[in-house]
Design a protein around this motif. Sequence first.
Motif, PDB file in Angstrom:
ATOM      1  N   SER A 172       0.950  -1.016   0.032  1.00 40.60           N
ATOM      2  CA  SER A 172      -0.078  -0.019  -0.144  1.00 40.60           C
ATOM      3  C   SER A 172       0.904   1.272  -0.171  1.00 40.60           C
ATOM      4  O   SER A 172       0.477   2.251   0.669  1.00 40.60           O
ATOM      5  N   GLY A 210       0.485   6.573   7.114  1.00 38.48           N
ATOM      6  CA  GLY A 210       0.342   4.924   7.061  1.00 38.48           C
ATOM      7  C   GLY A 210       0.648   4.324   5.659  1.00 38.48           C
ATOM      8  O   GLY A 210      -0.044   3.071   5.616  1.00 38.48           O
ATOM      9  N   PHE A 211       1.178   4.938   4.774  1.00 41.29           N
ATOM     10  CA  PHE A 211       1.178   4.247   3.464  1.00 41.29           C
ATOM     11  C   PHE A 211       2.727   3.296   3.680  1.00 41.29           C
ATOM     12  O   PHE A 211       3.534   3.795   4.557  1.00 41.29           O
ATOM     13  N   GLY A 212       2.932   2.226   3.010  1.00 44.78           N
ATOM     14  CA  GLY A 212       3.834   1.564   2.981  1.00 44.78           C
ATOM     15  C   GLY A 212       5.230   2.038   2.223  1.00 44.78           C
ATOM     16  O   GLY A 212       4.848   3.287   1.485  1.00 44.78           O
TER      17      GLY A 212
ATOM     18  N   SER B  11      10.566   5.953   5.626  1.00 51.25           N
ATOM     19  CA  SER B  11      10.507   4.868   4.782  1.00 51.25           C
ATOM     20  C   SER B  11      11.505   5.015   3.551  1.00 51.25           C
ATOM     21  O   SER B  11      12.302   4.041   3.245  1.00 51.25           O
ATOM     22  N   SER B  84       6.224  -2.576   8.620  1.00 49.36           N
ATOM     23  CA  SER B  84       5.530  -1.474   8.491  1.00 49.36           C
ATOM     24  C   SER B  84       4.566  -1.488   7.164  1.00 49.36           C
ATOM     25  O   SER B  84       3.493  -1.037   6.783  1.00 49.36           O
ATOM     26  N   ASN B  85       5.273  -2.236   6.033  1.00 48.96           N
ATOM     27  CA  ASN B  85       4.450  -2.382   4.871  1.00 48.96           C
ATOM     28  C   ASN B  85       3.240  -3.372   5.146  1.00 48.96           C
ATOM     29  O   ASN B  85       2.253  -3.220   4.631  1.00 48.96           O
ATOM     30  N   ALA B  88       0.609  -1.252   6.546  1.00 47.38           N
ATOM     31  CA  ALA B  88      -0.016  -0.513   5.852  1.00 47.38           C
ATOM     32  C   ALA B  88      -1.081  -1.039   4.811  1.00 47.38           C
ATOM     33  O   ALA B  88      -2.222  -0.511   4.413  1.00 47.38           O
ATOM     34  N   ARG B  89      -0.964  -2.372   4.746  1.00 50.88           N
ATOM     35  CA  ARG B  89      -2.034  -2.998   3.907  1.00 50.88           C
ATOM     36  C   ARG B  89      -3.345  -3.081   4.604  1.00 50.88           C
ATOM     37  O   ARG B  89      -4.211  -3.156   4.065  1.00 50.88           O
TER      38      ARG B  89
END
Lengths: 250, 226
Positions: A172, A210-212, B11, B84-85, B88-89
């Motif tokens: 995401s 909160g994006f990856g 990130s 964190s990925n 995020a999903r």
Amino acid sequence: MKFTLKIWRQSGPEKSGHFETYEAHDIQAEMSFLEMLDVLNEQITISGGQPVNFDSDCREGICGMCSLVVNGIPHGGQKGTTVCQLHMRSFADGQTITIEPWRAKAFPVLKDLVVDRSAFDRIIQSGGYISVNTGGAPDANALPISKDQAEMAFDAAACIGCGACVAACKNSSAMLFAGAKVTHLNTLPQGHPEKYSRAVSIVVSMDKEGFGACTVTGACAAVCPKEIPLDVISKLNRDYAVGILKGVSA
Amino acid sequence: MKALAAFFRTSVGKKLVMAVTGLLLYGFVVVHLIGNMQIFIGRETLNGYAHFLKSEPFILWGARLGLLTIVCLHIVTAISLSASNRRARGATSYDNPSHNGSTLASRIMLASGLVILFFIVFHLLHLTVGVIFPDHSALKDDKGHHDVYGMVVKGFQIWWVVGLYVVSMVLLGFHLSHGLQALFQSLGLKNSKYSSLIDKLALVGWVAIFAGNCAIPVSILLGLVK
Ligand code: HEM
Ligand code: SF4
Ligand code: FES
């Protein structure tokens, strides 16, 4: 044509959702996907049910409102096409079609197929602008810009902010969207003064929403209706790295 | 210092850490492979090379600590990014998700990395520390030096050891095939002009590393090197 539709229904943001199956009749091949849903909603309303909520506005592929995941693919998998421009002739008569909202933590479902994409607005507020006193419009071509730069900026500016890139990414990540904004503004002279702070601020804002992170799978560019290339992510990475090394902060 | 700390906070900064440490590790893998190819020249050359590497304890331990730091940075950052990925999903996934044209290698970086980690530990215990087959590691050559050649040959005459190495190299191949092109992207050096060149480099790189690294155990198992 007729279709069996498996549609995500969710009555509100905090509610748990589920799939509901519908039969859509009297669909013409030249209808768009959204027109097909309009017909379905009429049928549902007549039989006393709650119509399926979904986002749309221009219905001509330029506003970025429509946002449906069709059979697992954001915008339905036709190259360079928003779901509002996808026509029923690209489906087989009698086919079962699964319709879901964008799924990402930063895009919470509001109702059925409608998600809250205000996270993108906040990313724009953090750096997707240039600070100038506008005044009167300058003369066209008063500011010379090379053809390569103009094209790169223009291609990136084609992003309509739909969020399909986030919906397609296994992380995401909003990097294609953010990269498009940074490439658009940072390649043009008007965007130069804020080049590095823009890159840094946008990255900080993306993380906060909160994006990856990007794992370079390329899923985003594959589904992007405006075919924004992965290059824009590379550009964002570079401007961010140089910005940090120069000591620029958000 | 403050600027450097920023690399570990966002990130994109973490991806730059992945790219720099990944590039250094890639370089190590290449140098390590070239060094080990000397096994095909003969016992004396390989043992001489091994002796040379250990001749300056200061440099040896400097290099070892440097590598350890790089590997740790790579792994800690990888785990933090992967976590964190995943967050995020969100909780719900698609009914029948599409891979949207992404390659398998790009989707399994954490899994391939963890196999490599397991392999690194086994490999060190096997040929550096020498606790897996203590009798192989105790061998001496005519000069009274540690007989690295003999130790390697004895180890790779065991089929399951060769199997484990080859499987690990398959996963390393996956990791590097995606890793090399991803690192150019993370460093901001990839664009459509160079991207087909970088993709070719990544392909040649992982095939050469896979073939070279597998050549050693496989030719020993087949009795070509003894
Ligand atoms: C010989 C050892 C290794 C080498 C040469 C190596 C190399 C690389 C390279 C070049 C990248 C690409 C960096 C980028 O995307 O910018 C990468 C990414 C990655 N590595 Fe490794 N790696 C090694 C070991 C490991 C280990 C032990 C792990 C264990 C956790 C690991 C986990 C990852 C992950 C998860 C990524 C993807 C990060 C992301 O895209 O979010 N790697 N590696
Ligand atoms: S980059 Fe493409 S997919 Fe992402 S928001 Fe912009 S137009 Fe939509
Ligand atoms: S409704 Fe405007 S782009 Fe689809």
